[in-house]
Write a protein that holds these residues in place. Structure first.
Motif, mmCIF file in Angstrom:
data_model
loop_
_atom_site.group_PDB
_atom_site.id
_atom_site.type_symbol
_atom_site.label_atom_id
_atom_site.label_comp_id
_atom_site.label_asym_id
_atom_site.label_seq_id
_atom_site.Cartn_x
_atom_site.Cartn_y
_atom_site.Cartn_z
ATOM 1 N N LEU A 26 26.042 7.652 -34.846
ATOM 2 C CA LEU A 26 26.114 6.371 -35.647
ATOM 3 C C LEU A 26 27.632 5.961 -36.698
ATOM 4 O O LEU A 26 27.818 5.224 -37.265
ATOM 5 C CB LEU A 26 24.887 6.032 -36.003
ATOM 6 N N ARG A 27 28.125 7.387 -37.337
ATOM 7 C CA ARG A 27 28.853 7.466 -38.340
ATOM 8 C C ARG A 27 28.254 6.585 -39.510
ATOM 9 O O ARG A 27 29.259 6.324 -40.225
ATOM 10 C CB ARG A 27 29.852 6.679 -38.471
ATOM 11 N N GLN A 28 26.913 6.972 -40.064
ATOM 12 C CA GLN A 28 26.016 7.005 -40.921
ATOM 13 C C GLN A 28 25.081 7.848 -41.108
ATOM 14 O O GLN A 28 24.356 8.476 -40.218
ATOM 15 C CB GLN A 28 25.709 5.409 -40.990
ATOM 16 N N LYS A 29 24.444 7.184 -42.333
ATOM 17 C CA LYS A 29 23.391 8.296 -42.643
ATOM 18 C C LYS A 29 22.599 7.803 -42.373
ATOM 19 O O LYS A 29 22.231 6.176 -43.031
ATOM 20 C CB LYS A 29 22.911 8.971 -44.340
ATOM 21 N N PRO A 30 20.791 8.365 -42.347
ATOM 22 C CA PRO A 30 19.841 7.044 -42.336
ATOM 23 C C PRO A 30 19.570 6.017 -43.355
ATOM 24 O O PRO A 30 19.770 6.730 -44.955
ATOM 25 C CB PRO A 30 18.371 7.687 -42.328
ATOM 26 N N SER A 31 18.586 5.169 -43.046
ATOM 27 C CA SER A 31 18.288 4.556 -44.552
ATOM 28 C C SER A 31 17.391 4.458 -44.980
ATOM 29 O O SER A 31 17.048 4.590 -45.386
ATOM 30 C CB SER A 31 18.197 3.115 -43.624
ATOM 31 N N SER A 33 14.198 8.435 -44.426
ATOM 32 C CA SER A 33 13.951 9.753 -43.646
ATOM 33 C C SER A 33 12.747 10.007 -44.443
ATOM 34 O O SER A 33 13.060 10.169 -45.535
ATOM 35 C CB SER A 33 15.311 10.524 -43.466
ATOM 36 N N ASN A 34 11.183 11.267 -43.957
ATOM 37 C CA ASN A 34 10.884 11.849 -43.891
ATOM 38 C C ASN A 34 10.107 12.592 -43.563
ATOM 39 O O ASN A 34 10.967 12.641 -42.397
ATOM 40 C CB ASN A 34 9.622 11.054 -44.625
ATOM 41 N N GLN A 35 9.048 13.562 -43.339
ATOM 42 C CA GLN A 35 8.749 14.086 -42.684
ATOM 43 C C GLN A 35 8.820 13.691 -41.263
ATOM 44 O O GLN A 35 8.283 14.540 -39.861
ATOM 45 C CB GLN A 35 8.093 15.315 -43.071
ATOM 46 N N ASP A 36 8.173 12.408 -41.269
ATOM 47 C CA ASP A 36 7.774 11.727 -39.955
ATOM 48 C C ASP A 36 8.782 11.082 -39.515
ATOM 49 O O ASP A 36 8.227 10.899 -37.986
ATOM 50 C CB ASP A 36 6.469 10.589 -40.223
ATOM 51 N N VAL A 37 9.900 10.204 -40.043
ATOM 52 C CA VAL A 37 10.414 9.693 -39.296
ATOM 53 C C VAL A 37 11.436 9.598 -40.229
ATOM 54 O O VAL A 37 12.024 9.899 -41.233
ATOM 55 C CB VAL A 37 10.021 8.024 -39.646
ATOM 56 N N VAL A 38 12.593 9.191 -39.398
ATOM 57 C CA VAL A 38 13.793 8.663 -39.414
ATOM 58 C C VAL A 38 14.117 7.493 -38.857
ATOM 59 O O VAL A 38 14.159 6.897 -37.587
ATOM 60 C CB VAL A 38 14.749 9.964 -38.472
ATOM 61 N N MET A 39 14.783 6.563 -39.419
ATOM 62 C CA MET A 39 15.077 5.403 -39.571
ATOM 63 C C MET A 39 16.857 5.373 -40.016
ATOM 64 O O MET A 39 16.983 5.585 -40.712
ATOM 65 C CB MET A 39 14.236 4.451 -40.265
ATOM 66 N N PHE A 40 16.848 4.167 -38.964
ATOM 67 C CA PHE A 40 18.794 3.831 -39.273
ATOM 68 C C PHE A 40 19.151 2.942 -39.090
ATOM 69 O O PHE A 40 17.808 1.786 -38.230
ATOM 70 C CB PHE A 40 19.981 4.486 -37.584
ATOM 71 N N ASP A 41 19.727 2.147 -39.626
ATOM 72 C CA ASP A 41 19.867 0.391 -40.131
ATOM 73 C C ASP A 41 21.200 0.674 -38.859
ATOM 74 O O ASP A 41 22.596 0.863 -39.104
ATOM 75 C CB ASP A 41 20.170 -0.583 -40.813
ATOM 76 N N VAL A 42 21.466 -0.201 -37.413
ATOM 77 C CA VAL A 42 22.282 -0.412 -36.700
ATOM 78 C C VAL A 42 22.369 -1.657 -36.394
ATOM 79 O O VAL A 42 22.156 -2.680 -35.945
ATOM 80 C CB VAL A 42 22.092 0.430 -35.338
ATOM 81 N N GLY A 43 23.594 -1.936 -37.168
ATOM 82 C CA GLY A 43 23.552 -3.693 -37.399
ATOM 83 C C GLY A 43 22.622 -4.483 -37.803
ATOM 84 O O GLY A 43 22.751 -5.690 -36.977
ATOM 85 N N GLY A 44 21.951 -4.073 -38.501
ATOM 86 C CA GLY A 44 20.938 -5.537 -38.716
ATOM 87 C C GLY A 44 19.625 -4.511 -38.439
ATOM 88 O O GLY A 44 18.627 -5.721 -38.264
ATOM 89 N N GLN A 45 19.217 -3.858 -37.282
ATOM 90 C CA GLN A 45 19.052 -3.601 -36.046
ATOM 91 C C GLN A 45 18.008 -1.915 -36.594
ATOM 92 O O GLN A 45 19.093 -1.107 -36.279
ATOM 93 C CB GLN A 45 18.619 -3.750 -34.698
ATOM 94 N N GLU A 46 16.783 -2.036 -36.623
ATOM 95 C CA GLU A 46 15.836 -0.587 -37.176
ATOM 96 C C GLU A 46 15.641 0.065 -35.932
ATOM 97 O O GLU A 46 15.373 -0.066 -35.121
ATOM 98 C CB GLU A 46 14.767 -0.888 -37.855
ATOM 99 N N LEU A 47 16.245 1.627 -36.175
ATOM 100 C CA LEU A 47 16.408 2.176 -34.623
ATOM 101 C C LEU A 47 15.423 3.500 -35.662
ATOM 102 O O LEU A 47 15.941 4.188 -36.651
ATOM 103 C CB LEU A 47 17.726 2.422 -34.210
ATOM 104 N N LEU A 48 14.471 3.763 -35.015
ATOM 105 C CA LEU A 48 13.436 4.098 -35.803
ATOM 106 C C LEU A 48 12.581 5.567 -34.721
ATOM 107 O O LEU A 48 12.064 5.281 -33.951
ATOM 108 C CB LEU A 48 11.866 3.921 -36.160
ATOM 109 N N PHE A 49 13.035 7.086 -35.682
ATOM 110 C CA PHE A 49 12.729 7.739 -34.527
ATOM 111 C C PHE A 49 11.335 8.324 -35.510
ATOM 112 O O PHE A 49 11.064 9.060 -36.458
ATOM 113 C CB PHE A 49 13.670 8.570 -34.597
ATOM 114 N N HIS A 50 10.195 8.898 -34.914
ATOM 115 C CA HIS A 50 9.247 9.030 -34.901
ATOM 116 C C HIS A 50 8.672 11.148 -34.189
ATOM 117 O O HIS A 50 8.686 11.510 -33.371
ATOM 118 C CB HIS A 50 7.587 8.242 -34.372
ATOM 119 N N GLN A 51 8.397 11.575 -35.329
ATOM 120 C CA GLN A 51 8.056 12.561 -34.849
ATOM 121 C C GLN A 51 7.069 13.126 -33.682
ATOM 122 O O GLN A 51 6.080 12.326 -33.880
ATOM 123 C CB GLN A 51 7.272 13.953 -35.917
ATOM 124 N N ASP A 52 7.250 13.383 -32.537
ATOM 125 C CA ASP A 52 6.611 13.854 -31.667
ATOM 126 C C ASP A 52 4.748 14.392 -32.397
ATOM 127 O O ASP A 52 4.860 15.095 -33.429
ATOM 128 C CB ASP A 52 6.868 15.020 -31.016
#
Length: 127
Positions: A26-31, A33-52
């Motif tokens: 995405l050519r950007q840093k996350p908006s 991030s902590n030990q449980d989640v990483v979130m990116f703002d992609v054109g105003g849309q939140e893309l959130l990754f949650h640790q399994d």
């Protein structure tokens, strides 16, 4: 009342690897991030990754053993120049599974699997 798409949540087996992968893609840093989640703002849309979780239960039971995730779900990212993106991603070591390929519906696409096994498309909308 208009409905708006909210956060897209995807599980990640390794958040550090996921953050690195999507930061490059995405050519950007996350908006956020902590030990449980990483979130990116992609054109105003939140893309959130949650640790399994250590083990999934209920309808997601066994997901932690799957090498391909999100069967039937493909996330698309739109770029201005698909050929430049293709060269950049190859240069970064991304493994492209298909493309660039022109589609009959006016898009030129490359397909790849992310570090968690999700199918991802990077595409250019052709004029």
């Amino acid at each position: 009342m208009k409905i708006k798409l909210g956060t897209i949540l995807m599980y990640a087996s390794d958040l550090v690897q996921t953050e690195r992968y999507y930061s490059i893609l995405l050519r950007q840093k996350p908006s956020f991030s902590n030990q449980d989640v990483v979130m990116f703002d992609v054109g105003g849309q939140e893309l959130l990754f949650h640790q399994d979780p250590h083990e999934f239960s209920g309808l997601l039971a066994g997901l932690e053993k799957e090498s391909v995730r999100g069967k039937g779900i493909i996330i698309h990212f739109i770029v201005e120049d698909i050929n430049s993106e293709y060269e950049r991603l190859i240069g970064e070591g991304f493994q492209i599974s298909m493309g660039p390929t022109s589609q009959s519906f006016g898009r030129r696409q490359i397909y790849l699997y992310d570090c968690n096994g999700y199918n991802v498309v990077v595409e250019q909308i052709m004029a």
